[in-house]
Design a protein around this motif. Sequence first.
Motif, short mmCIF file in Angstrom:
data_model
loop_
_atom_site.label_atom_id
_atom_site.label_comp_id
_atom_site.label_asym_id
_atom_site.label_seq_id
_atom_site.Cartn_x
_atom_site.Cartn_y
_atom_site.Cartn_z
N ALA A 186 23.96 9.79 46.54
CA ALA A 186 22.61 10.28 46.83
C ALA A 186 21.91 9.26 47.74
CB ALA A 186 21.83 10.44 45.52
N PRO A 187 22.04 9.41 49.05
CA PRO A 187 21.50 8.40 49.98
C PRO A 187 20.00 8.16 49.85
CG PRO A 187 22.19 10.39 51.15
CD PRO A 187 22.73 10.50 49.77
N ILE A 188 19.27 9.16 49.34
CA ILE A 188 17.83 8.98 49.18
C ILE A 188 17.51 7.95 48.10
CG2 ILE A 188 17.42 10.73 47.39
CD1 ILE A 188 14.96 11.63 49.01
N ARG A 189 18.48 7.62 47.25
CA ARG A 189 18.27 6.66 46.17
C ARG A 189 18.39 5.21 46.64
NH1 ARG A 189 16.52 9.28 41.30
NH2 ARG A 189 17.14 11.45 41.58
N SER A 190 18.73 5.01 47.90
CA SER A 190 18.83 3.64 48.41
C SER A 190 17.47 2.94 48.33
CB SER A 190 19.30 3.67 49.87
OG SER A 190 19.28 2.37 50.41
N LYS A 191 17.48 1.67 47.94
CA LYS A 191 16.23 0.92 47.81
C LYS A 191 15.71 0.42 49.15
CE LYS A 191 17.27 -0.60 43.08
NZ LYS A 191 17.51 -1.77 42.19
N ASP A 192 16.55 0.40 50.16
CA ASP A 192 16.12 -0.12 51.46
C ASP A 192 16.72 0.74 52.58
OD1 ASP A 192 15.26 -1.55 53.63
OD2 ASP A 192 16.65 -3.24 53.34
N LEU A 193 15.87 1.53 53.21
CA LEU A 193 16.32 2.39 54.31
C LEU A 193 15.93 1.83 55.68
CD1 LEU A 193 15.42 5.92 52.86
CD2 LEU A 193 17.63 4.77 52.84
N SER A 194 15.35 0.67 55.70
CA SER A 194 14.93 0.09 56.97
C SER A 194 16.14 -0.24 57.84
CB SER A 194 14.10 -1.18 56.74
OG SER A 194 14.87 -2.17 56.09
N GLY A 195 15.95 -0.15 59.14
CA GLY A 195 17.00 -0.52 60.07
C GLY A 195 18.08 0.51 60.25
N LEU A 196 17.90 1.71 59.68
CA LEU A 196 18.89 2.77 59.86
C LEU A 196 18.73 3.45 61.23
CD1 LEU A 196 18.93 4.41 56.31
CD2 LEU A 196 20.79 3.15 57.41
N PRO A 197 19.75 4.16 61.69
CA PRO A 197 19.66 4.81 63.00
C PRO A 197 18.58 5.88 63.05
CG PRO A 197 21.93 4.77 62.19
CD PRO A 197 21.06 4.34 61.06
N LYS A 198 18.10 6.11 64.22
CA LYS A 198 17.14 7.19 64.47
C LYS A 198 17.70 8.50 63.92
CE LYS A 198 14.59 9.13 68.40
NZ LYS A 198 14.40 9.03 69.88
N ALA A 199 16.84 9.27 63.25
CA ALA A 199 17.33 10.44 62.51
C ALA A 199 16.75 11.75 63.04
CB ALA A 199 17.02 10.30 61.03
N PHE A 200 17.60 12.77 63.00
CA PHE A 200 17.22 14.15 63.32
C PHE A 200 17.52 14.97 62.07
CE2 PHE A 200 18.37 18.44 64.50
CZ PHE A 200 17.54 18.79 65.56
N ILE A 201 16.49 15.57 61.47
CA ILE A 201 16.67 16.30 60.21
C ILE A 201 16.07 17.69 60.32
CG2 ILE A 201 16.18 16.34 57.74
CD1 ILE A 201 16.08 13.30 57.77
N ILE A 202 16.92 18.69 60.15
CA ILE A 202 16.49 20.09 60.16
C ILE A 202 16.64 20.65 58.75
CG2 ILE A 202 17.22 22.42 60.85
CD1 ILE A 202 15.61 21.18 63.01
#
Length: 348
Positions: free
Chosen positions: A273-289
């Motif tokens: 469950a990637p949303i459960r990560s405590k630190d999402l900073s520094g991840l690649p630019k995201a496109f979400i549909i």
Amino acid sequence: MKNVFKWVFILVFSVVLLPLLVVFFIYKKAVGKREYDPSVLENLKDEAAQNYLKNTAPLSDVDSRYKYIRLKEKATPSAKNIEIGATEDKKIDGPGGKIPLRIYTPKEEGPYDIILYFHGGGFVTGGLQSHDGIARKLVQTTGARVVAVDYRLAPENPFPAAIEDAYAALLWAQSHKTSLRNKGTSLIVAGDSTGGNIAAVIAQMAKAKNGPEISKQILLYPTTDIFSRDASVLYPSMDQFAEGYVLTKESLDKYFKLYLKNASDRKYDPLVAPIRSKDLSGLPKAFIITAEFDPLRDQGEAYAKKLKDASVPVFAKRLDDTLHGFLKTESKATDETYELISEFLEEE
């Protein structure tokens, strides 16, 4: 002579007829009666969305259905009507054996953006054939070279097999950027539904391991949290569209259990469950549909918000009058999605 005919018959029956009978009975049990609420059609103004619902309405027997879908998808013809330059099937070494890849190349000369694509299917169905049309359309509309990954499926290969294969494919793409004619120094990961989950997880893993470099992640109606029934507390769309909209709460719960076979204690792990990560900073630019009538809608949008809160650049859009899996339709939402992806890739 009679004995010869007898043994010939036994051989033909065991090699040809028996497998066909098995497939037939699995098919009959799986297809059963398609269940959808006719009133749901009134919410779908788009004719393509209505037809998609009628043709892919959920079936009551999830266990038999995924077996049937696997058989059907292997026999699905390639979407050759979507013209591109070329395709190449190959196998690379992975942690559990060979990993099949299909490389899609545009008609235009490179260099290219390289998109590593992970198909959806609840971690138990899907493959190169089932998503051939989506990969071809991505190539045709974006001009990128797409590497589709046929990762191992549950329940035979439960978590973390799919993630291990996906990361192995990422490492392979990184080491073959020259032969792939990558025009930059980074790669792009993408996927739909549970493939979006894999793409998001791989982006987090690459960050944690300091490479390979991923510049963008394309998540199409993604699964970002657990499938279990208590997810509806956080994501009301799980209950709002629990039945009648192609993807059901029952099937999500079943697929999740198959995926986490013998690892139910890992359901809150960011690798699941990637949303459960405590630190999402520094991840690649995201496109979400996300799709309006999709039980996964709210968790996809929640992930977009969490990324934004972590200062990750995000393009997020909910497409109205659409169902989960709409990329397999010929709807306006489908065309709009590919156009938006193309624009996203052109951005610096």
